[in-house]
Motif scaffolding. Structure first.
Motif, PDB file in Angstrom:
ATOM      1  N   LEU A 168       3.005  -9.183 -15.925  1.00 44.96           N
ATOM      2  CA  LEU A 168       2.276  -9.769 -14.797  1.00 44.96           C
ATOM      3  C   LEU A 168       0.860  -9.217 -14.642  1.00 44.96           C
ATOM      4  N   GLY A 169       0.460  -8.325 -15.532  1.00 42.11           N
ATOM      5  CA  GLY A 169      -0.893  -7.793 -15.453  1.00 42.11           C
ATOM      6  C   GLY A 169      -1.128  -6.951 -14.216  1.00 42.11           C
ATOM      7  N   ALA A 170      -0.111  -6.187 -13.813  1.00 45.43           N
ATOM      8  CA  ALA A 170      -0.232  -5.297 -12.660  1.00 45.43           C
ATOM      9  C   ALA A 170      -0.714  -3.944 -13.164  1.00 45.43           C
ATOM     10  N   ARG A 171      -1.983  -3.607 -12.926  1.00 50.52           N
ATOM     11  CA  ARG A 171      -2.590  -2.447 -13.562  1.00 50.52           C
ATOM     12  C   ARG A 171      -2.719  -1.242 -12.625  1.00 50.52           C
TER      13      ARG A 171
ATOM     14  N   ALA B 152       9.664  -0.822 -15.120  1.00 49.20           N
ATOM     15  CA  ALA B 152       8.386  -1.000 -14.432  1.00 49.20           C
ATOM     16  C   ALA B 152       7.277  -1.337 -15.419  1.00 49.20           C
ATOM     17  N   GLY B 153       7.291  -0.686 -16.592  1.00 49.72           N
ATOM     18  CA  GLY B 153       6.248  -0.925 -17.578  1.00 49.72           C
ATOM     19  C   GLY B 153       6.220  -2.355 -18.074  1.00 49.72           C
ATOM     20  N   GLU B 154       7.385  -2.929 -18.332  1.00 50.81           N
ATOM     21  CA  GLU B 154       7.440  -4.316 -18.815  1.00 50.81           C
ATOM     22  C   GLU B 154       6.973  -5.301 -17.750  1.00 50.81           C
ATOM     23  N   ILE B 155       7.262  -5.009 -16.481  1.00 53.07           N
ATOM     24  CA  ILE B 155       6.759  -5.871 -15.405  1.00 53.07           C
ATOM     25  C   ILE B 155       5.240  -5.833 -15.374  1.00 53.07           C
TER      26      ILE B 155
ATOM     27  N   THR C  33      -2.638  -3.607  -7.782  1.00 51.23           N
ATOM     28  CA  THR C  33      -1.226  -3.964  -7.650  1.00 51.23           C
ATOM     29  C   THR C  33      -0.379  -2.950  -8.401  1.00 51.23           C
ATOM     30  N   GLY C  34       0.547  -2.318  -7.680  1.00 50.48           N
ATOM     31  CA  GLY C  34       1.442  -1.337  -8.285  1.00 50.48           C
ATOM     32  C   GLY C  34       2.834  -1.886  -8.493  1.00 50.48           C
TER      33      GLY C  34
END
Length: 407
Positions: A148-151, A141-144, A98-99
């Motif tokens: 949400l654990g989007a790696r 983007a980094g905080e999202i 997930t990006g």
């Protein structure tokens, strides 16, 4: 043409409301959200279109709210709501496939003005250690991703006022290439700072209707005199349509085409004949394998500035000739959210396709010049199911156009 990209979730925080339903209702009323802004008191232009009723501490918790600026807070809340809307579980995080791609056009000027004030007063010890991480564009983007654990790939696009649309185009490419399975894409910005208002005023870009702020933002109208500062965020959950169907997700719309390019003309003025904009529109049509007759409406950039609206009208006329589809422009209602504008417009295009109607342009009374568009005014207009174009342009001659079809 590559794989179709489905929109399966929407999150919106704008001057028109905090949910897609609220936004749609306000858009359809066609009245501007502009009002006097205490943040801008005493400036030559002292009004804006603010997001109201937003409590970051209640939405995010006090520690997270404290370490983030307003544009990051908007992005976080919009992303959370988009993920929920898409029916995605976040237990254990969204994972490495997930990006996150967000459009943000500038740093947080409010924070920097405060911190530079400390330096100017020879008090460097008062500069906050949070000044950088709470305000640089990439942190939205980094905080999202952290939240949400989007790696997967995590980035911000900066193409001025086309940033949000560019983010969706980049996200589309990440999905088509197989790099990601899901991308949270959109944009976020809070342009209501004293520095931003002063800069745009000095450039003569803002409307000067101080006595009637609710009448100031008037895209394509003969009496337009500049845009109105806004703010907000939109996040769309994108995934390959086949994957969305496999998990039985609700498909809100399909992102079928994307076109982009540069005017290569002037730092801040659009090409007077809309050359770059026209090329981007044609590129989006080719990418989607659509013909002119497939387009049911255009969600225009429509800033309400004399040069932009003239150039955009010229571009549409060059592409469509005398048969330009019905045109709407949301900035009449919500103002100009700069880097977030293209993402918000994209979400509104999805809503228009879902509702089978096009919202009216606020404050529109009549056109001028040689280009006569079919501007939707007064009330929403029903349109047949089909495709919608969402156009975004920005300083530096940036052009980005998205083409959506019904889900």
């Amino acid at each position: 043409m590559g794989a179709d990209i489905a929109v399966t979730g929407l999150g919106l925080i704008t001057p028109a409301g905090h949910t897609p339903e609220e936004n749609w209702a306000v858009l359809c009323r066609g009245r501007s959200a502009a009002a006097r802004d205490p943040e801008l008191a005493g400036l030559p232009v002292d009004f804006s279109c603010p997001v109201t009723g937003f409590d970051p501490a209640a939405e995010l918790g006090r520690p997270l709210a404290r370490r983030t600026d307003r544009f990051i807070q908007f992005a976080l809340v919009a992303a959370r709501r988009a993920v929920t809307d898409a029916g995605l579980g976040v237990d254990g995080g969204l994972g490495e496939r997930t990006g996150v791609v967000l459009g943000v056009s500038s740093n947080s000027m409010s924070t920097y003005v405060t911190e530079f004030g400390h330096l100017g007063a020879d008090r460097p010890e008062r500069v906050s250690p949070l000044a950088l991480p709470r305000s640089v564009p990439s942190m939205a983007a980094g905080e999202i991703a952290i939240d949400l654990g989007a790696r997967g790939p995590n980035l911000v696009t900066a193409t001025a006022c086309a940033s949000g649309a560019t983010a969706l185009g980049v996200a589309r490419d990440l999905l088509r290439s197989g790099t990601c399975d899901i991308v949270l894409a959109g944009g976020s910005e809070s342009a209501r700072s004293r520095m931003a208002a002063t800069c745009f005023t000095r450039m003569r870009a803002l409307s000067r209707r101080r006595e009637e702020p609710e009448l100031a933002s008037r895209p394509f109208d003969a009496r337009r005199d500049g845009f109105v500062l806004g703010e907000g965020a939109a996040v769309l959950v994108l995934e390959r349509a086949a994957d969305a169907r496999a998990r039985r997700a609700r498909v809100l719309a399909v992102l079928r085409g994307y076109g982009a390019g540069a005017d290569a003309h002037h730092p801040v003025a659009p090409h007077p004949h809309g050359d770059g904009a026209a090329r981007a529109i044609r590129a989006a049509l080719r990418d989607a394998d659509c013909c002119l007759a497939d387009i049911g409406h255009v969600n225009a950039h429509g800033t309400g500035t004399p040069l932009n609206d003239t150039a955009e009208a010229a571009a549409l006329t060059r592409v469509f000739g005398d048969d330009v589809p019905p045109v709407t422009a949301a900035k009449g209602v919500i103002g100009h959210a700069l880097g977030a504008a293209g993402a918000i417009q994209a979400a509104y295009t999805v809503l228009a396709l879902r509702h089978g109607a096009v919202p009216p342009v606020a404050n529109f009374e009549g056109q001028d010049g040689h280009h006569k568009l079919d501007i939707v005014a007064g009330r929403p207009r029903p349109v047949s199911p089909g495709a919608g174009l969402s156009s975004s342009f920005g300083f530096g001659g940036q052009n980005a156009v998205l083409l959506f079809t019904s889900g």
